[in-house]
Scaffold this motif. Structure first.
Motif, PDB file in Angstrom:
ATOM      1  N   LEU A  63      35.964   5.085 -46.653  1.00 40.84           N
ATOM      2  CA  LEU A  63      34.941   6.150 -46.158  1.00 40.84           C
ATOM      3  C   LEU A  63      33.441   5.998 -46.541  1.00 40.84           C
ATOM      4  N   LEU A  66      31.787   3.238 -44.415  1.00 41.75           N
ATOM      5  CA  LEU A  66      31.105   3.559 -43.261  1.00 41.75           C
ATOM      6  C   LEU A  66      30.033   4.486 -43.132  1.00 41.75           C
ATOM      7  N   PRO A 105      27.796   6.651 -31.371  1.00 38.30           N
ATOM      8  CA  PRO A 105      28.334   7.596 -32.688  1.00 38.30           C
ATOM      9  C   PRO A 105      27.516   6.931 -33.881  1.00 38.30           C
ATOM     10  N   PHE A 121      30.958  14.729 -41.711  1.00 44.42           N
ATOM     11  CA  PHE A 121      31.582  13.580 -41.393  1.00 44.42           C
ATOM     12  C   PHE A 121      32.356  13.297 -43.094  1.00 44.42           C
ATOM     13  N   GLY A 125      36.145  13.639 -42.971  1.00 46.34           N
ATOM     14  CA  GLY A 125      36.921  12.375 -42.857  1.00 46.34           C
ATOM     15  C   GLY A 125      37.659  12.195 -44.319  1.00 46.34           C
ATOM     16  N   PHE A 136      43.566   7.389 -40.417  1.00 50.67           N
ATOM     17  CA  PHE A 136      42.082   7.346 -40.393  1.00 50.67           C
ATOM     18  C   PHE A 136      41.428   6.483 -39.265  1.00 50.67           C
ATOM     19  N   PHE A 137      41.793   5.277 -39.353  1.00 53.96           N
ATOM     20  CA  PHE A 137      41.460   4.222 -38.358  1.00 53.96           C
ATOM     21  C   PHE A 137      41.755   4.949 -36.727  1.00 53.96           C
ATOM     22  N   THR A 140      39.591   7.416 -35.949  1.00 57.28           N
ATOM     23  CA  THR A 140      38.111   7.130 -35.627  1.00 57.28           C
ATOM     24  C   THR A 140      37.781   6.131 -34.312  1.00 57.28           C
ATOM     25  N   ALA A 164      27.330  11.334 -34.138  1.00 61.03           N
ATOM     26  CA  ALA A 164      28.635  11.331 -34.587  1.00 61.03           C
ATOM     27  C   ALA A 164      29.351  12.433 -34.525  1.00 61.03           C
ATOM     28  N   ILE A 167      32.772  12.404 -33.234  1.00 60.64           N
ATOM     29  CA  ILE A 167      33.887  12.218 -34.336  1.00 60.64           C
ATOM     30  C   ILE A 167      34.259  13.659 -34.937  1.00 60.64           C
ATOM     31  N   TYR A 171      37.825  14.923 -35.747  1.00 62.15           N
ATOM     32  CA  TYR A 171      38.521  15.179 -37.154  1.00 62.15           C
ATOM     33  C   TYR A 171      38.733  16.887 -37.219  1.00 62.15           C
TER      34      TYR A 171
END
Length: 246
Positions: A63, A66, A105, A121, A125, A136-137, A140, A164, A167, A171
């Motif tokens: 995380l 990213l 994003p 995030f 996240g 998670f992937f 995402t 973002a 995203i 989530y």
């Protein structure tokens, strides 16, 4: 040692009580309130997950990588390119706008925009990745593709969508409904917490503030709910080796 459903519910009730005390002090959660709730939740989640394991360390590192990548691109865009990369956002129903589905994003209009997206995030996240790196992937990757296509097809003409937030709303949608399908203690706890922390944020899926991509919020939320509903189907598409989860 495993935990029973009764233990799971007790954890959720304890956490709900803590959150209620915080939210009763103020009608609107401040950033410090959210950080406090996040810390409580992370501690209880680690109890449910069996402590700080190598798996958790890998999840946390993934995380953070990213976020570092997003900030690195922010430096390139805002410092070295003078914000020129903002033009690579999603422009509805234009050929160049299709490229924005992949790039938007990671692009932000200014430092305030980047900071405002980084905090939720990281918090949301973190909650998602506790369920496993593979999930998670999946989330995402799917959210920006689904929401980006939705923006491109139905967004207002002559607009440019970056950031973002799609995203983040994805989530949010995933965490709000995942416990309905998963029936495990961690999902129950996270649904309770996220409802308190970001329930009001759902108003962002409606047209309102100028310059805010409500379409991205809307399609991002839908994407998160879809992944939560059909997670087993999505897992078939992703190699099991990409897994730090349950």
């Amino acid at each position: 040692m495993g935990t029973s459903k009764t233990d799971h519910l007790k954890f959720a009730q304890i956490l709900a009580g803590i959150v209620a005390q915080i939210t009763n002090q103020e009608s609107h959660l401040t950033l410090m309130n959210r950080i406090e709730i996040f810390i409580y939740t992370l501690c209880l989640s680690l109890i449910l997950k069996g402590g700080i394991t190598p798996e958790f360390e890998t999840q946390f590192r993934t995380l953070c990588e990213l976020i570092v990548y997003a900030w690195s691109l922010g430096v390139v865009n805002l410092v070295f390119c003078g914000g020129a990369l903002r033009q690579l956002g999603i422009r509805p129903r234009t050929s160049i706008g299709l490229l924005g589905i992949l790039t938007s994003p990671f692009l932000h209009s200014n430092w305030g925009h980047l900071v405002a997206n980084t905090v939720p995030f990281f918090i949301l996240g973190s909650f998602v990745i506790l369920g496993g790196i593979r999930d998670f992937f999946i989330l995402t990757m799917f959210i920006p593709l689904f929401s980006g296509l939705g923006i491109w097809l139905f967004g207002q003409p002559y607009t440019n969508h970056i950031g973002a937030s799609d995203i983040i709303f994805g989530y949010l949608g995933f965490l709000l409904v995942r416990s309905y399908f998963a029936h495990d203690g961690l999902s129950i706890v996270l649904t309770v917490v996220v409802s308190f922390m970001y329930g009001r944020t759902l108003w962002g899926i409606f047209p309102g503030e100028e310059g805010v991509s409500w379409e991205g919020h809307f399609f991002g939320l839908i994407a998160g709910v879809l992944v939560a509903s059909f997670l087993d189907v999505f897992r078939v598409m992703v190699p099991a080796s990409i897994n730090g989860g349950l």
